[in-house]
Scaffold this motif. Structure first.
Motif, PDB file in Angstrom:
ATOM      1  N   ARG A 189      53.646  47.478   8.072  1.00 49.80           N
ATOM      2  CA  ARG A 189      52.509  48.259   8.783  1.00 49.80           C
ATOM      3  C   ARG A 189      52.379  49.646   8.429  1.00 49.80           C
ATOM      4  O   ARG A 189      51.709  50.499   9.490  1.00 49.80           O
ATOM      5  CB  ARG A 189      52.333  48.116  10.358  1.00 49.80           C
ATOM      6  N   MET A 190      52.369  50.223   7.340  1.00 48.75           N
ATOM      7  CA  MET A 190      52.170  51.333   7.159  1.00 48.75           C
ATOM      8  C   MET A 190      50.773  51.409   5.976  1.00 48.75           C
ATOM      9  O   MET A 190      50.675  50.594   5.277  1.00 48.75           O
ATOM     10  CB  MET A 190      53.408  52.054   6.171  1.00 48.75           C
ATOM     11  N   GLY A 191      50.582  52.627   6.112  1.00 46.21           N
ATOM     12  CA  GLY A 191      49.332  52.813   4.968  1.00 46.21           C
ATOM     13  C   GLY A 191      49.814  53.070   3.788  1.00 46.21           C
ATOM     14  O   GLY A 191      51.076  53.470   3.536  1.00 46.21           O
ATOM     15  N   VAL A 192      49.058  52.759   2.706  1.00 51.89           N
ATOM     16  CA  VAL A 192      49.692  53.038   1.127  1.00 51.89           C
ATOM     17  C   VAL A 192      48.428  53.805   0.540  1.00 51.89           C
ATOM     18  O   VAL A 192      47.278  53.534   0.471  1.00 51.89           O
ATOM     19  CB  VAL A 192      49.764  51.615   0.480  1.00 51.89           C
ATOM     20  N   GLY A 193      48.924  54.919  -0.081  1.00 53.74           N
ATOM     21  CA  GLY A 193      48.201  55.830  -1.033  1.00 53.74           C
ATOM     22  C   GLY A 193      48.674  55.599  -2.430  1.00 53.74           C
ATOM     23  O   GLY A 193      49.824  56.131  -2.599  1.00 53.74           O
ATOM     24  N   ILE A 194      47.601  55.455  -3.317  1.00 54.25           N
ATOM     25  CA  ILE A 194      48.141  55.414  -4.828  1.00 54.25           C
ATOM     26  C   ILE A 194      47.385  56.515  -5.443  1.00 54.25           C
ATOM     27  O   ILE A 194      46.225  56.550  -5.442  1.00 54.25           O
ATOM     28  CB  ILE A 194      47.912  54.224  -5.383  1.00 54.25           C
ATOM     29  N   THR A 251      52.892  57.137  -0.152  1.00 57.32           N
ATOM     30  CA  THR A 251      52.173  57.703  -1.400  1.00 57.32           C
ATOM     31  C   THR A 251      52.768  57.582  -2.371  1.00 57.32           C
ATOM     32  O   THR A 251      53.889  57.940  -2.670  1.00 57.32           O
ATOM     33  CB  THR A 251      51.696  59.150  -1.025  1.00 57.32           C
ATOM     34  N   LEU A 252      52.328  56.781  -3.321  1.00 58.51           N
ATOM     35  CA  LEU A 252      52.844  56.452  -4.668  1.00 58.51           C
ATOM     36  C   LEU A 252      52.014  57.013  -5.898  1.00 58.51           C
ATOM     37  O   LEU A 252      50.649  56.996  -5.553  1.00 58.51           O
ATOM     38  CB  LEU A 252      53.329  55.041  -4.973  1.00 58.51           C
ATOM     39  N   GLY A 253      52.417  57.214  -6.941  1.00 63.11           N
ATOM     40  CA  GLY A 253      51.688  57.735  -8.041  1.00 63.11           C
ATOM     41  C   GLY A 253      51.373  56.331  -8.801  1.00 63.11           C
ATOM     42  O   GLY A 253      51.982  55.219  -8.640  1.00 63.11           O
ATOM     43  N   PHE A 254      50.226  56.607  -9.414  1.00 62.25           N
ATOM     44  CA  PHE A 254      49.540  55.382 -10.184  1.00 62.25           C
ATOM     45  C   PHE A 254      50.192  55.264 -11.394  1.00 62.25           C
ATOM     46  O   PHE A 254      50.785  55.863 -12.103  1.00 62.25           O
ATOM     47  CB  PHE A 254      48.145  55.714 -10.562  1.00 62.25           C
ATOM     48  N   MET A 255      50.542  53.850 -11.624  1.00 59.85           N
ATOM     49  CA  MET A 255      51.328  53.535 -12.825  1.00 59.85           C
ATOM     50  C   MET A 255      50.538  53.345 -14.008  1.00 59.85           C
ATOM     51  O   MET A 255      49.927  52.053 -14.320  1.00 59.85           O
ATOM     52  CB  MET A 255      52.309  52.072 -12.617  1.00 59.85           C
ATOM     53  N   ASN A 256      50.398  54.407 -14.849  1.00 57.54           N
ATOM     54  CA  ASN A 256      49.337  54.219 -15.937  1.00 57.54           C
ATOM     55  C   ASN A 256      49.982  53.292 -16.921  1.00 57.54           C
ATOM     56  O   ASN A 256      49.057  52.535 -17.611  1.00 57.54           O
ATOM     57  CB  ASN A 256      49.418  55.844 -16.673  1.00 57.54           C
ATOM     58  N   SER A 257      51.191  53.310 -17.488  1.00 55.25           N
ATOM     59  CA  SER A 257      51.629  52.569 -18.397  1.00 55.25           C
ATOM     60  C   SER A 257      52.186  51.131 -18.306  1.00 55.25           C
ATOM     61  O   SER A 257      53.152  50.687 -18.416  1.00 55.25           O
ATOM     62  CB  SER A 257      52.629  53.191 -19.210  1.00 55.25           C
ATOM     63  N   TRP A 258      51.547  50.375 -17.277  1.00 53.60           N
ATOM     64  CA  TRP A 258      52.054  49.258 -16.673  1.00 53.60           C
ATOM     65  C   TRP A 258      52.247  48.202 -17.812  1.00 53.60           C
ATOM     66  O   TRP A 258      53.019  47.305 -17.572  1.00 53.60           O
ATOM     67  CB  TRP A 258      51.236  48.988 -15.400  1.00 53.60           C
ATOM     68  N   LYS A 259      51.395  48.215 -18.622  1.00 55.60           N
ATOM     69  CA  LYS A 259      51.425  47.121 -19.908  1.00 55.60           C
ATOM     70  C   LYS A 259      52.480  47.351 -20.927  1.00 55.60           C
ATOM     71  O   LYS A 259      53.111  46.313 -21.435  1.00 55.60           O
ATOM     72  CB  LYS A 259      49.946  47.406 -20.773  1.00 55.60           C
ATOM     73  N   GLN A 260      53.052  48.694 -20.676  1.00 55.62           N
ATOM     74  CA  GLN A 260      54.382  48.719 -21.798  1.00 55.62           C
ATOM     75  C   GLN A 260      55.607  48.737 -20.954  1.00 55.62           C
ATOM     76  O   GLN A 260      56.642  48.617 -21.456  1.00 55.62           O
ATOM     77  CB  GLN A 260      54.245  49.925 -22.613  1.00 55.62           C
TER      78      GLN A 260
END
Length: 66
Positions: free
Chosen positions: A44-49, A15-24
């Protein structure tokens, strides 16, 4: 729930946090984030963002009145 006879249990989700500021962000940060997602799929793992409202970094669980 009983885990008898199933064998060795191991984590199968990342599980990862969403990268809000990816443009900067720096390109190295973007590559690192992408590499984590790619490696999880390769293993072969599931990914949750997780994306929280209002770009907040924390959340709280509130008690509901019964």
């Amino acid at each position: 729930m009983s885990a008898a006879g199933i064998g060795k249990m191991r984590p199968n989700m990342v599980t990862l946090g969403f990268m809000n500021s990816w443009k900067q962000r720096d390109v190295a940060d973007l590559y690192s984030y992408y590499a984590m997602v790619h490696d999880a799929f390769t293993l072969r793992m599931g990914v949750g963002i997780l994306r929280l409202p209002d770009h907040s970094r924390t959340f709280t669980l509130e008690k509901q009145d019964a």
